[in-house]
Design an enzyme around this catalytic site. Structure first.
Site, PDB file in Angstrom:
ATOM      1  N   ASP A  10       6.217  -5.747  -1.016  1.00 29.38           N
ATOM      2  CA  ASP A  10       5.873  -6.709  -2.054  1.00 29.38           C
ATOM      3  C   ASP A  10       5.959  -8.130  -1.497  1.00 29.38           C
ATOM      4  O   ASP A  10       7.047  -8.604  -1.153  1.00 29.38           O
ATOM      5  CB  ASP A  10       6.832  -6.537  -3.230  1.00 29.38           C
ATOM      6  CG  ASP A  10       6.506  -7.439  -4.406  1.00 29.38           C
ATOM      7  OD1 ASP A  10       5.559  -8.258  -4.299  1.00 29.38           O
ATOM      8  OD2 ASP A  10       7.183  -7.330  -5.441  1.00 29.38           O
ATOM      9  N   TYR A  58     -14.705 -15.651 -17.046  1.00 32.70           N
ATOM     10  CA  TYR A  58     -14.009 -16.019 -15.815  1.00 32.70           C
ATOM     11  C   TYR A  58     -13.526 -17.465 -15.842  1.00 32.70           C
ATOM     12  O   TYR A  58     -12.354 -17.729 -16.112  1.00 32.70           O
ATOM     13  CB  TYR A  58     -14.899 -15.767 -14.576  1.00 32.70           C
ATOM     14  CG  TYR A  58     -14.061 -15.661 -13.327  1.00 32.70           C
ATOM     15  CD1 TYR A  58     -13.755 -14.426 -12.775  1.00 32.70           C
ATOM     16  CD2 TYR A  58     -13.521 -16.797 -12.718  1.00 32.70           C
ATOM     17  CE1 TYR A  58     -12.951 -14.323 -11.644  1.00 32.70           C
ATOM     18  CE2 TYR A  58     -12.717 -16.714 -11.606  1.00 32.70           C
ATOM     19  CZ  TYR A  58     -12.436 -15.477 -11.069  1.00 32.70           C
ATOM     20  OH  TYR A  58     -11.626 -15.388  -9.969  1.00 32.70           O
ATOM     21  N   GLU A 113       0.833  -1.193   0.000  1.00 35.18           N
ATOM     22  CA  GLU A 113       0.000   0.000   0.000  1.00 35.18           C
ATOM     23  C   GLU A 113       0.873   1.251   0.000  1.00 35.18           C
ATOM     24  O   GLU A 113       2.065   1.194   0.290  1.00 35.18           O
ATOM     25  CB  GLU A 113      -0.928   0.004   1.226  1.00 35.18           C
ATOM     26  CG  GLU A 113      -1.890  -1.173   1.305  1.00 35.18           C
ATOM     27  CD  GLU A 113      -2.973  -1.152   0.231  1.00 35.18           C
ATOM     28  OE1 GLU A 113      -3.136  -0.104  -0.437  1.00 35.18           O
ATOM     29  OE2 GLU A 113      -3.644  -2.184   0.049  1.00 35.18           O
TER      30      GLU A 113
END
Length: 399
Positions: free
Chosen positions: A112, A237, A76
């Site tokens: 990460d 999907y 973030e």
């Protein structure tokens, strides 16, 4: 400054810090009032902890009866001169504050999750903050890029079909329109890259790393989240690049089970319901299905958001049960209410009625948009959105 919602297409360019705090608090209030998790894990690692199913898992396990201490990993951004930071940044901050007030450990690691450096930080945090081991690893990463651990080159996932292009409709949250889009068919290289990014390889790598470090407790379990959906969504999907990745993820559970057998643990994949998350809004042609699904399930009283799904998963499926109920493929079906025959029949009938002209009135567009805004801290009760917010005050908040 006054922070207002800024949306570009399906991307939120702003987040309201104190709206995020309220969203976290509302989820905490829900799990505290729900049937409690019995015999749940008390030391938990959540990979992808800052929003959606990952954040809901963390809240449910901390406040929903298990009283777990947690380490959460997320990627973030905080406030800077060009922006106030991401919603996940503030979710981490305010979750930690609430957890610590309740006497629980809540360590946030920002970075990460694919990097060796973050794995080292996680192992150190488990040893120093959680007493050396964890009882559960939640794998809830949603990202578009993953580095090849051998070469450092980047694999990039794509949301495409396999075989033939698909033309369908998608929700544009910026304009409030139902746009027609064409999704191209993926190349073999794109399919492979999407599986590398969103499949199970990294899940296995995390479990191997944690096993080798000796930080998985006897009986440790791990769970990852997936989606299948009904046949009407298969072209974009289940039979597309995302589906290929999820099939790989599902199959990975068996591989991890073999690894965890030595410590009496195991791995599961929980197939969740279609919901509005930061990842799902990017899937073209899925929007009309979710719009119809929300309307039908709300009318039938079976609608769940992320927090309801996760509390039910841990309370009635994974913990406090003699046996874990799985389908013939070994999957935990948290989409059981979504896939009920009467629900799917009503959804199919409603989708046939939806047009770009009437979709806001005949479907649950209002609920869809409301959920998206709440992901970013907007549209919540008891938040003063006219309040001037001190930017310097935001910059000293640490996750």
């Amino acid at each position: 400054m006054i922070i207002e919602p800024v949306i570009q297409g399906v991307i939120a360019r702003s987040a309201h810090p104190y709206g995020c705090r309220q969203a976290v608090r509302e989820q905490i209030e829900y799990v505290r009032s729900a049937p409690p998790i019995q015999a749940g894990p008390i030391r938990v690692l959540i990979l992808g902890a800052s929003s959606g199913f990952g954040l809901a898992s963390r809240i449910a396990l901390t406040f929903g009866g298990a009283e777990a201490d947690t380490v959460g990993v997320s990627f973030e951004r905080g406030p800077r001169e060009k922006g106030v930071g991401s919603a996940g940044w503030y979710n981490n901050i305010f979750f930690r504050q609430e957890a610590e007030q309740a006497g629980r450990v809540a360590t946030n690691i920002i970075g990460d999750a694919f990097s060796p450096e973050v794995r080292d930080q996680v192992i150190k945090a488990i040893r120093t903050d959680l007493g050396g081991q964890v009882d559960l690893v939640v794998y809830s990463l949603a990202t578009g890029v993953r580095p090849d651990p051998a070469t450092g080159e980047l694999w990039r996932s794509v949301i495409k079909t396999v075989g033939e292009p698909l033309t369908g409709q998608t929700v544009n949250l910026e304009t409030g329109h139902l746009d027609t889009v064409t999704v191209d068919a993926a190349t073999p290289a794109e399919i492979e890259a999407t599986v590398k990014v969103m499949g199970g390889d990294d899940w296995v790598a995390w479990i191997d790393t944690l096993l080798q470090a000796g930080v998985l407790a006897p009986g440790c379990r791990t769970v990852a989240y997936s989606y299948i959906g009904p046949a009407i969504t298969y072209p974009i999907y289940h039979q597309g690049t995302l589906g290929r990745a999820k099939v790989h993820l599902n199959a990975t559970a068996a591989d991890i089970n073999r690894r965890l057998n030595a410590i009496g643990g195991g791995a599961d994949v929980a197939v969740c319901k279609a919901l509005v998350t930061k990842a799902s809004v990017f899937i073209p042609a899925l929007g009309p299905y979710i719009l119809a699904l929300f309307k039908v399930m709300k009318e039938s009283g079976t609608h769940e958001g992320c927090i309801e799904q996760m509390q039910r998963l841990f309370q009635s499926r994974l913990y406090g049960q003699q046996h874990i109920a799985r389908d013939e493929q070994g999957l935990i079906r948290m989409d059981d209410w979504e896939m009920a025959e009467d629900v799917q029949l009503a959804v199919t009938e409603l989708i046939a009625m939806i047009t770009p002209e009437n979709f806001q009135s005949v479907s649950d567009y209002a609920g869809y948009r409301e959920d998206f805004l709440k992901l970013n801290g907007f549209g919540l009760q008891d938040v003063d959105y006219h309040q001037e917010i001190d930017f310097q005050e935001l910059k000293v908040l640490e996750p």
